[in-house]
Design an enzyme around this catalytic site. Structure first.
Site, short mmCIF file in Angstrom:
data_model
loop_
_atom_site.label_atom_id
_atom_site.label_comp_id
_atom_site.label_asym_id
_atom_site.label_seq_id
_atom_site.Cartn_x
_atom_site.Cartn_y
_atom_site.Cartn_z
N ILE A 85 0.87 -1.18 0.00
CA ILE A 85 0.00 0.00 0.00
C ILE A 85 0.90 1.22 0.00
O ILE A 85 1.76 1.36 0.89
CB ILE A 85 -0.89 0.04 1.25
CG1 ILE A 85 -1.68 -1.26 1.37
CG2 ILE A 85 -1.85 1.23 1.18
CD1 ILE A 85 -2.47 -1.35 2.63
N GLU A 123 -6.95 -1.73 10.56
CA GLU A 123 -5.49 -1.67 10.42
C GLU A 123 -4.83 -1.30 11.75
O GLU A 123 -3.77 -1.81 12.09
CB GLU A 123 -5.12 -0.64 9.35
CG GLU A 123 -5.46 -1.11 7.97
CD GLU A 123 -5.34 -0.03 6.92
OE1 GLU A 123 -6.13 -0.03 5.98
OE2 GLU A 123 -4.45 0.85 7.06
C1 LIG Z 1 9.47 1.01 8.41
C2 LIG Z 1 8.34 1.84 7.87
C3 LIG Z 1 7.36 1.23 7.09
C4 LIG Z 1 6.34 2.00 6.53
N1 LIG Z 1 5.42 1.40 5.70
C5 LIG Z 1 4.56 2.18 5.00
C6 LIG Z 1 3.74 1.63 3.98
O1 LIG Z 1 3.73 0.41 3.74
N2 LIG Z 1 2.94 2.45 3.26
C7 LIG Z 1 2.91 3.79 3.48
O2 LIG Z 1 2.17 4.49 2.80
N3 LIG Z 1 3.67 4.36 4.46
C8 LIG Z 1 4.51 3.58 5.20
N4 LIG Z 1 5.30 4.14 6.16
C9 LIG Z 1 5.24 5.57 6.38
C10 LIG Z 1 4.59 5.99 7.71
O3 LIG Z 1 3.22 5.71 7.69
C11 LIG Z 1 4.91 7.49 7.90
O4 LIG Z 1 6.30 7.57 8.18
C12 LIG Z 1 4.08 8.12 9.01
O5 LIG Z 1 2.74 8.21 8.63
C13 LIG Z 1 4.59 9.51 9.40
O6 LIG Z 1 4.75 10.31 8.28
P1 LIG Z 1 6.13 11.12 8.08
O7 LIG Z 1 7.23 10.13 8.20
O8 LIG Z 1 6.03 11.91 6.84
O9 LIG Z 1 6.22 12.08 9.33
P2 LIG Z 1 5.63 13.56 9.45
O10 LIG Z 1 4.20 13.57 9.03
O11 LIG Z 1 6.56 14.50 8.78
O12 LIG Z 1 5.70 13.79 11.02
C14 LIG Z 1 6.89 14.18 11.72
C15 LIG Z 1 6.54 14.37 13.20
O13 LIG Z 1 5.57 15.43 13.32
C16 LIG Z 1 4.43 14.95 14.03
N5 LIG Z 1 3.21 15.55 13.49
C17 LIG Z 1 2.83 15.65 12.20
N6 LIG Z 1 1.63 16.23 12.11
C18 LIG Z 1 1.23 16.50 13.39
C19 LIG Z 1 0.06 17.06 13.98
N7 LIG Z 1 -0.98 17.49 13.25
N8 LIG Z 1 0.01 17.20 15.33
C20 LIG Z 1 1.05 16.77 16.11
N9 LIG Z 1 2.17 16.21 15.62
C21 LIG Z 1 2.25 16.07 14.26
C22 LIG Z 1 4.43 13.44 13.79
O14 LIG Z 1 3.68 12.78 14.80
C23 LIG Z 1 5.91 13.13 13.83
O15 LIG Z 1 6.32 13.01 15.17
C24 LIG Z 1 6.29 3.39 6.79
C25 LIG Z 1 7.27 3.98 7.60
C26 LIG Z 1 8.28 3.24 8.11
C27 LIG Z 1 9.33 3.92 8.93
#
Ligand SMILES: Cc1cc2nc3c(=O)[nH]c(=O)nc-3n(C[C@H](O)[C@H](O)[C@H](O)COP(=O)(O)OP(=O)(O)OC[C@H]3O[C@@H](n4cnc5c(N)ncnc54)[C@H](O)[C@@H]3O)c2cc1C
Length: 382
Positions: free
Chosen positions: A123, A244
């Site tokens: 996904i 999920e």
């Molecule tokens: C090993 C691994 C596997 C993954 N697998 C998948 C996958 O299969 N498919 C997929 O689509 N994604 C996948 N992901 C991605 C994962 O879902 C995202 O990393 C996650 O949703 C966070 O997004 P970001 O990394 O862009 O962090 P950001 O959105 O940039 O967030 C950075 C920080 O800011 C905080 N933050 C952001 N917005 C807010 C808010 N409104 N209020 C308070 N705090 C906030 C967050 O909590 C976090 O601490 C995976 C990630 C990893 C590391």
């Protein structure tokens, strides 16, 4: 060992066969696959044969037609052997999208190969520029004759390196936020303009080929739109998210149990100051706390599953399960590692893998901060 009141003889029998399968086919290879950064396709096919991949897929589409409880059994069994690298939970989640929202033709086309493990699914939501703010995705799928023309890039995609079928989150209307989001099915084989980028070098989950994906003028038929109507993607994602999040909670529960078990084995053997580590009061209290929290976690997650079955599980309660379970998992694993002393920091001990794997649970599936935001929003109403 935790008891789940919903587990009947058939669940235990299914769990036994999953456990045997993992013992015979996974455990002898776990170190090699960690080095390879990949679980080979042959293993997926074997898992398909015993029904792990198609448990909840309807029988007419090659599955076993069982309830999601059987998936929960499999997720618990995988977690109990201390693995989270084999990405079959993501694969199974992808199949749920097709089962829930696909047309009859789409189900007939894709579900049998997903049930048998012939095809591996992923996904793709997250992009380099946006993760938590899903409505801000930039990948576009614009109509072009009978096709969609797709451009964009995704990152952190579990199973990304080996996926044959991807549920892609894209904007069919790039000028809108949630209403512009659609889910497009991508069949990767020989697909022009599609490329798998870097296999990402992660702290944990070493057996998963988490990868970057890029789409450059990729053409797929319009019949690959999941469902019949554009702009339904955000709604479809929201509909699936409670389950999920419970899957992550069950994985957290299984991993915490695994940490407790492996630590019990260790502290009963290891001695310091002429006595077993188990005999220090600090050890006994830490393990008693872990056992208690595991029981409370199991009761809460099982309650959520019962509510989900009755169509009553709210988004905020599923969010509670996700953040609390993963927080408890990380706390228990950390305490258990501490009880191993220096050996806990060595890769040859399972607890070190449990520690590095656990951390991401607070990040993916919606970060724990986003979970708390969802819960707080539900509290802040008149
Ligand atoms: C090993 C691994 C596997 C993954 N697998 C998948 C996958 O299969 N498919 C997929 O689509 N994604 C996948 N992901 C991605 C994962 O879902 C995202 O990393 C996650 O949703 C966070 O997004 P970001 O990394 O862009 O962090 P950001 O959105 O940039 O967030 C950075 C920080 O800011 C905080 N933050 C952001 N917005 C807010 C808010 N409104 N209020 C308070 N705090 C906030 C967050 O909590 C976090 O601490 C995976 C990630 C990893 C590391």
């Amino acid at each position: 060992m935790t008891h789940h009141l919903w587990m009947e003889e058939e669940h235990h029998a299914f769990g036994d066969s999953v456990r045997r399968f993992l013992e015979d086919e996974f455990q002898p290879n776990r170190d090699q696959w960690k080095k390879d950064g990949l679980v080979p396709k042959d293993f997926w096919k074997k898992a398909g044969e015993i029904g792990i991949l198609g448990a909840t897929i309807p029988e007419e589409h090659g599955g076993l037609g069982l309830s999601r409880h059987f998936d929960a059994v499999s997720f618990l069994e995988q977690a109990k052997i201390g693995d989270s690298g084999w990405g079959f939970s993501v694969h199974n989640i992808a199949t749920h999208y097709i089962t829930a929202f696909g047309t009859e033709q789409q189900k007939a086309k894709w579900l049998p190969d997903l049930a048998s493990g012939k095809k591996v699914a992923a996904i793709a939501m997250t992009e380099p520029g946006t993760g938590s703010d899903l409505q801000a995705v930039k990948t576009s799928a614009v109509k072009d004759g009978n096709n969609y023309l797709i451009n964009g890039s995704k990152t952190f995609i579990t199973n990304g390196g080996s996926a044959d079928l991807i549920v892609l989150v894209a904007k069919t209307d790039p000028s809108s936020r949630s209403k512009g989001v659609s889910l497009i099915m991508i069949e990767t084989e020989g697909l022009e303009g599609f490329a798998v980028g870097r296999r990402l070098d992660k702290m944990g989950m070493k057996r998963n080929d988490t990868a970057e994906l890029s789409f450059q003028d990729v053409r797929v038929p319009q019949t690959n739109l999941l469902g019949l109507e554009e702009g339904q993607g955000f709604y479809q994602l929201m509909r699936q998210l409670p389950w999920e999040r419970l899957i992550l909670a069950y994985s957290a529960l299984g991993a915490a149990q695994c940490a407790l078990n492996t630590t019990l084995d260790y502290v009963r053997e290891r001695k310091a100051f002429g006595q077993r580590i188990m005999d220090f009061q600090n050890t006994r209290f830490k393990l008693a706390e872990a056992a208690t929290k595991i029981e409370i976690l199991a009761a809460f997650v099982d309650q959520c599953l019962a509510e989900l079955d009755q169509g009553k599980l709210t988004a905020e309660k599923a969010a509670m399960a996700k953040w609390w379970s993963t927080d408890v998992q990380c706390e228990i694993v950390d305490n258990c590692l501490q009880l191993h002393g220096g050996y806990g920091y060595m890769n040859e001990y399972l607890i070190s893998e449990l520690y590095t794997d656990a951390r991401v649970q607070k990040i993916y599936g919606g970060t724990n901060e986003i979970m708390k935001e969802l819960i707080a929003r539900s509290l802040d109403v008149d």
